[in-house]
Structure formats: structure tokens, C-alpha cells
Write an enzyme that holds these catalytic residues in place. Structure first.
Site: not given
Length: 314
Positions: A51, A127, A158, A177-178, A180, A247
Site C-alpha cells: 500500500q 501485521e 499474514d 485493527d483493520s 476499510d 474518521y
């Protein structure tokens, strides 16, 4: 990926909207709107394996972590999210948690809050993107404080594989804690992952996962709650939420699911059974308290109507 699914964004998407040093958070997850922050400096910007990773220095919210063009956390308001995603599940347990797993949470905020619980013996974290904790340790020191606790074992891996490979009945609590459900986080909202978490929990254990905004994502939340109702059959499923200015819509929720206890007990996560955690070497809690614990499960009528078929306690 189907064309109508949300697509990851980039920093440029937001910087190009308003000139003169402003960033606007844009996403197909909240079409037609966007929060704008005045930016002093782009402190960090690189592409990881997964990302677009960026830290902005802003006038109003301090350093801001942005992943794929979406705000993840800020110096000013991060505590309202980090405290609630951790203390709602851990304080609801009838006995203090001993072994906790964090999936995601690369900025370190969840680890910091779990580490407040001195009764926890082991804190494992899976993570997927090693760049996020590296950047957080350098530029978000208040968040990454938890990584210094010797009980925290950070694994760059993963999260789904970690949970799937865990022995049955390993954890008292799993906190997800992801970001979207776009890009690398999409699979963290799907049924196979929740079934793997259910298996990895001890009887009576609890899962708490980021569960989007009632104002923007009610269909997603409804589908998630229905799926959790199937997976945690015999246990319990509840939805709570917190307020947080940066948010989308100023609100974000948590799906809190418990596995049936050894004798078929159903956890009512609306009740705080453990006191708020305290550590003399940590800053005091700034958001969570026992009154707010109970209040966070009180839903507006439109949300109650949408989710009532899937929630255990109405």
C-alpha cells in the site's frame, strides 16, 4: 475484483482536490464527501509491498498516518479509537485475559492499550506490512509506545494465516485493527477469517473488530453482523461505537463477538466486569470509562432496526 467494489486510493487523489497545502480524504467508501486537513509537510511517503504509506504533518491534528489515501490515525484523536477497541472486549470478560492476539494495528496503538492490562501475560501481533510499524516507531511515538513492552511479540506475517495456524482454543481475546475492506484488508471482513478466529478462541473468549460507520456503511455492518451471528452460534454478537473527528462521519464501530463459555454461557459485552486498566508509566486514559462502556452499545433507532436480527442483546 469487481468494478463496483471500492478501490484503494493514493495521496495524490486527496492532494489534488484542494490546492494551497490541503489534503482531502477521498474514497469510494464515502462518495460525495471528504474531510480536509491543512498540511504543513509531507513527512514520509513511500510505497510498501502492499500500500501507499504516508505521514502528514498537519496544523490541526499533528502527525497523520495515511494508507492508500485514507486517514488511519492522528496524534490528536487516536485515543478514542485505540482505547475503545481494546477495553470494550477486555473489560467485558469475567476473568482477566491472559493471552491476546492483535491482527493488524501496525501503528502500535492497540498494543499500547492491551499493554495497560498488567494481568495479560502474552501479547502476540500479526501485521502484514512491516513498513507501518517502522514508520510509526519513528514518527508516531505516542502510538508505538506499546511495542516497547516485553510481552508484545510483533510478527510480520499474514494475519489470516497466523490465526488459521493457531491451535484451537489458544486466545482469550483477538482484536482486529483493520483498515476499510479495500485492498489488503478486504479478507479480514470475510467469513473464513471469522471462523478461523472462532476456532482460535478459548471457550468464553472474545473477538473485537473494526466495524465501520453506521452513517456510511450500514449495509456492510448488517452483512457483517449476520455473518457473525452464524459463526458465533451459541455465543454472543454486539455492536458498539465511538466518536472520532477524523474518521468518516466522525463515528466508527466495533463488532464484539464471544464464543460460548465452557458451560454454554453467553457473554454480555455491554457490561464492564474488569476495572479500567492503569499503569503508572503510561499516560492516563482519556476516553474509556465504565459509564461510556455501557453507553457505547446504545444504538440509534435506525441502527437497532437494521441489526436487531443479528444482535444477541437488544
Amino acid at each position: 475484483m469487481a468494478e463496483d467494489k471500492p478501490q484503494p486510493g493514493t495521496l495524490e487523489d486527496g492532494m489534488d482536490v484542494v490546492k494551497g497545502g490541503w489534503f482531502t480524504e477521498l474514497s469510494t467508501m464515502w462518495p460525495g464527501q471528504g474531510l480536509s486537513l491543512e498540511v504543513d509537510e509531507v513527512v514520509f511517503r513511500e510505497r510498501s509491498k502492499f500500500q501507499d504509506v504516508c505521514v502528514l504533518k498537519t496544523k490541526a491534528f499533528g502527525n497523520v498516518l495515511v494508507l492508500d489515501g485514507v486517514i488511519q490515525t492522528t496524534d490528536r484523536d487516536e485515543f478514542s479509537y485505540q482505547e475503545m477497541i481494546v477495553h470494550l472486549p477486555l473489560c467485558a470478560l469475567p476473568s482477566p485475559a491472559k493471552k491476546v492476539l492483535i491482527v493488524g494495528g501496525g501503528d502500535g496503538g492497540v498494543a499500547r492499550e492491551v499493554a495497560r492490562h498488567l494481568t495479560v501475560d502474552t501479547i502476540e501481533q500479526a501485521e502484514i506490512d512491516e513498513m507501518v510499524p517502522e514508520v510509526s516507531k519513528k514518527l508516531l511515538p505516542n502510538l508505538s509506545l506499546g511495542f516497547k513492552d516485553p510481552r508484545v511479540a510483533l510478527h510480520i506475517t499474514d494475519g489470516i494465516k497466523w490465526v488459521t495456524d493457531a491451535e484451537e482454543g489458544t486466545y482469550d481475546a483477538i482484536i482486529v485493527d483493520s483498515s476499510d475492506p479495500v485492498g489488503p484488508a478486504e479478507v479480514l471482513f470475510e467469513e473464513p477469517f471469522f471462523r478461523a478466529m472462532h476456532r482460535a478462541l478459548k471457550p468464553g473468549g472474545v473477538v473485537c473488530t473494526q466495524a465501520e460507520s453506521l452513517w456510511l456503511h450500514l449495509p456492510i455492518i448488517k452483512e457483517l453482523a449476520s455473518m457473525c451471528h452464524r459463526v458465533f452460534e451459541g455465543g454472543s454478537v454486539q455492536y458498539a461505537y465511538t466518536t472520532i473527528p477524523t474518521y468518516p462521519s466522525g463515528q466508527i464501530g466495533f463488532m464484539i463477538c464471544s464464543k460460548a463459555g465452557p458451560n454454554g454461557e453467553q457473554l454480555d459485552s455491554r457490561v464492564a466486569r474488569q476495572p479500567p486498566p492503569q499503569r503508572e508509566d503510561y499516560p492516563a486514559l482519556r476516553y474509556y470509562n465504565q459509564e461510556l462502556h455501557a453507553a457505547s452499545f446504545v444504538l440509534p433507532q435506525f441502527a437497532k432496526d437494521a441489526l436487531s436480527d443479528s444482535l444477541t442483546y437488544k
